[in-house]
Design an enzyme around this catalytic site. Structure first.
Site, short mmCIF file in Angstrom:
data_model
loop_
_atom_site.label_atom_id
_atom_site.label_comp_id
_atom_site.label_asym_id
_atom_site.label_seq_id
_atom_site.Cartn_x
_atom_site.Cartn_y
_atom_site.Cartn_z
N HIS A 1 4.29 -23.62 7.26
CA HIS A 1 5.47 -23.76 7.08
C HIS A 1 6.14 -24.88 7.90
O HIS A 1 7.43 -25.04 7.40
CB HIS A 1 6.34 -22.45 7.27
CG HIS A 1 6.29 -21.92 8.80
ND1 HIS A 1 5.31 -21.60 9.57
CD2 HIS A 1 7.57 -22.09 9.75
CE1 HIS A 1 5.72 -21.43 10.84
NE2 HIS A 1 7.13 -21.74 10.92
N ARG B 1 0.80 -1.19 -0.05
CA ARG B 1 -0.08 0.02 0.04
C ARG B 1 0.91 1.28 0.10
O ARG B 1 0.50 2.35 -0.52
CB ARG B 1 -0.75 -0.08 1.26
CG ARG B 1 -2.20 0.49 1.23
CD ARG B 1 -2.96 -0.10 2.52
NE ARG B 1 -2.11 -0.72 3.59
CZ ARG B 1 -1.66 -0.26 4.73
NH1 ARG B 1 -1.73 0.88 4.84
NH2 ARG B 1 -1.30 -1.14 5.72
N HIS C 1 -0.08 -26.28 12.42
CA HIS C 1 1.24 -26.83 12.52
C HIS C 1 0.82 -28.29 13.25
O HIS C 1 1.33 -29.28 12.79
CB HIS C 1 1.98 -26.27 13.42
CG HIS C 1 2.38 -24.79 12.43
ND1 HIS C 1 2.30 -24.51 11.26
CD2 HIS C 1 2.50 -23.44 13.26
CE1 HIS C 1 2.40 -23.25 10.99
NE2 HIS C 1 2.64 -22.62 12.15
#
Ligand code: BG6
Length: 489
Positions: A177, A50, A239
């Site tokens: 991840h 932005r 996770h």
């Protein structure tokens, strides 16, 4: 990391390029791929955000971040190559009309485009609309989505539907991840490349499993995000359930995305429901208060910036999870995760069953059962605790519990631990989805988590306080003690 087949140049477009994740992880990971010469010479990285910045200012921010977050000295040649790839595009991401500016920045050739959504998930749909409006979507493009996708099953469906209007499931890469962590990947090898564990991996041999993901950090300036989400939706939904499903799944026929994801999904779907009838027995939620972590005084959760002073958000969760299937019936999986715990420490402990009969009773009255400890981080490694004779001529046979310890840093002295994002970004560039989470998995995980969150609300109980720097509330120890077991700490 092996050199891979990145035949095509890519344009990697990061939405939210100035956000925390992008600055700490994504741009650093891309830089490391540059150092390893794993990016195509003509690939470009387009940062979208932005803020009004010139390209020079953007490059300066990226350079500063890389120098802050990589732990070794920067490679000057690679840094120069890397910054030469950078492009910056200021964009109001909710304004579809503005995407024409992005279109003029992107090349019109047949490069594969990777759109990385590192923004709040609520605007993923807006970004897709904008890209579509500017004719920036082709069948070859890929989109990467950060977690948590939504805050519950319903909101996750809305977001997934918005993205699915423009991208097919095999173009969508949902990041968790943890799936890119070396030690989490090693679970596949440990289980399916070692007959010892392939054949002893079920209710006949295993008593129970503990999965701990403890963090010493607090919420790291993310108060407004975290206070809405909490540890259950931030960590367990993604996770911990991913680790659990890799540990408990049936052997996939091969390593294809289709097979691995199908097996993981079956585990999540087989989780025994936790609802208003059993939530008090099966779960504990906690919230940290003032304390000391590694000798440093830290504030309690309610005093963190951007957190409601009356917040009921949990920063710790412990769960007794059970899997209703043939392999795991009767084997509890105890999950535990929290912020501001004693230390950063993630590990899996597989407790095998005790010997049915003890012939060493004279020297060792109760034989401890074997334990397989998989250290996820830090000090990555695998440890097998087993009984051994203490050498000596004494007619009495003295025995002792010892460990076979495979420490990754001692065994593989190849330097730097590869960050999960490096691997995952490379997999996206190569179009391999096996380390990404399917829509079905995300939704099955939400369904299980929603039921627990709903049950917590119905109890009207506040999260149990725990002192920062401890292992969580005392009721967490009680949860597992009710089954005559205890957490390994
Ligand atoms: C993120 C969570 O997904 O994982 C964070 O949003 C958490 O709250 C982080 O701190 C932990 O990741 P790692 O790799 O440090 O274990």
């Amino acid at each position: 990391m092996n050199k891979v087949d990145c035949q095509l140049a890519s344009e990697i477009v990061i939405f939210g390029a100035l956000g925390d994740l992008s600055r700490r992880k994504l741009l650093t990971a891309l830089y490391q791929l540059e150092v390893c010469d794993l990016l195509h010479a003509d690939s470009r990285i387009i940062g979208v955000a932005r803020q009004k910045y010139s390209l020079g200012e953007f490059k300066a921010i990226v350079l500063e971040n890389i120098c802050t977050f990589i732990k070794e000295d920067g490679d000057k040649v690679a840094l120069a190559r890397f910054t030469a790839r950078l492009v910056y595009q200021q964009l109001e991401m909710k304004n579809v009309i503005a995407y024409k500016y992005l279109a003029s920045t992107l090349s019109q050739g047949n490069n594969t485009r990777v759109y990385y959504f590192s923004t709040p998930p609520a605007i993923y749909g807006d970004i897709c609309n904008g890209l579509n409006h500017a004719s920036l979507i082709t069948a070859a493009d890929r989109v990467v989505m950060e977690k948590p996708i939504g805050q519950c099953l319903a909101s996750s469906k809305v977001i997934n539907d918005q993205v699915a209007r423009f991208f097919t499931e095999n173009q969508i890469f949902r990041i968790d991840h943890y799936l890119g962590k070396e030690t989490v990947l090693n679970l596949l090898v440990l289980r399916f490349a070692n007959a010892l564990f392939t054949t002893n991996w079920d209710r006949n041999s295993i008593d129970h499993v503990q999965i701990t993901v403890a963090e010493s950090v607090g919420i790291e300036g993310r108060g407004s995000f975290y206070d809405e989400i909490g540890q259950m939706r931030d960590m367990i939904q993604s996770h911990l359930l991913q680790i659990l499903s890799l540990l408990a799944m049936e052997p996939p026929a091969n390593l294809s995305a289709e097979n691995i994801r199908a097996e993981k999904l079956k585990v999540i779907k087989a989780l025994s429901p936790i609802d208003r009838t059993n939530v008090k027995d099966k779960t504990v939620r906690g919230q940290y208060c003032d304390g000391f972590v590694k000798g440093i005084e830290v504030l309690g959760y309610l005093h963190e910036e951007d957190v409601n002073i009356n917040s009921e958000t949990e920063t710790f969760v412990a769960i007794k999870a059970e899997i209703d299937n043939w392999r795991w019936s009767g084997v509890p999986f105890y999950l535990r995760t929290g912020k501001r715990m004693t230390t950063k420490h993630s590990e899996i402990v597989v407790h095998f069953k005790a010997q049915p009969h003890n012939i060493f009773r004279r020297s060792y009255s109760e034989l401890p059962a074997n334990k397989l400890i998989i250290r996820l981080q830090p000090d990555e490694g695998v440890e097998l605790q087993m009984m051994n004779k203490i050498p000596g001529i004494d007619p009495q046979m003295y025995i002792q519990e010892n460990k076979l310890d495979l420490s990754f840093s001692d065994t593989y002295q190849n330097g730097r631990v590869i960050d999960a994002y490096e691997r995952l970004l490379l997999e996206v560039l190569n179009g391999n989805q096996s380390l990404f989470v399917s829509r079905n998995e995300v939704e099955a995980a939400w369904a299980w988590v929603d039921s627990i969150v709903d049950a917590w609300k119905s109890t009207n109980e506040s999260p149990k306080p725990y002192v920062a720097g401890s292992w969580g509330p005392t009721s967490s120890a009680a949860l597992i003690a009710r089954d005559d077991r205890q957490w390994i700490e």
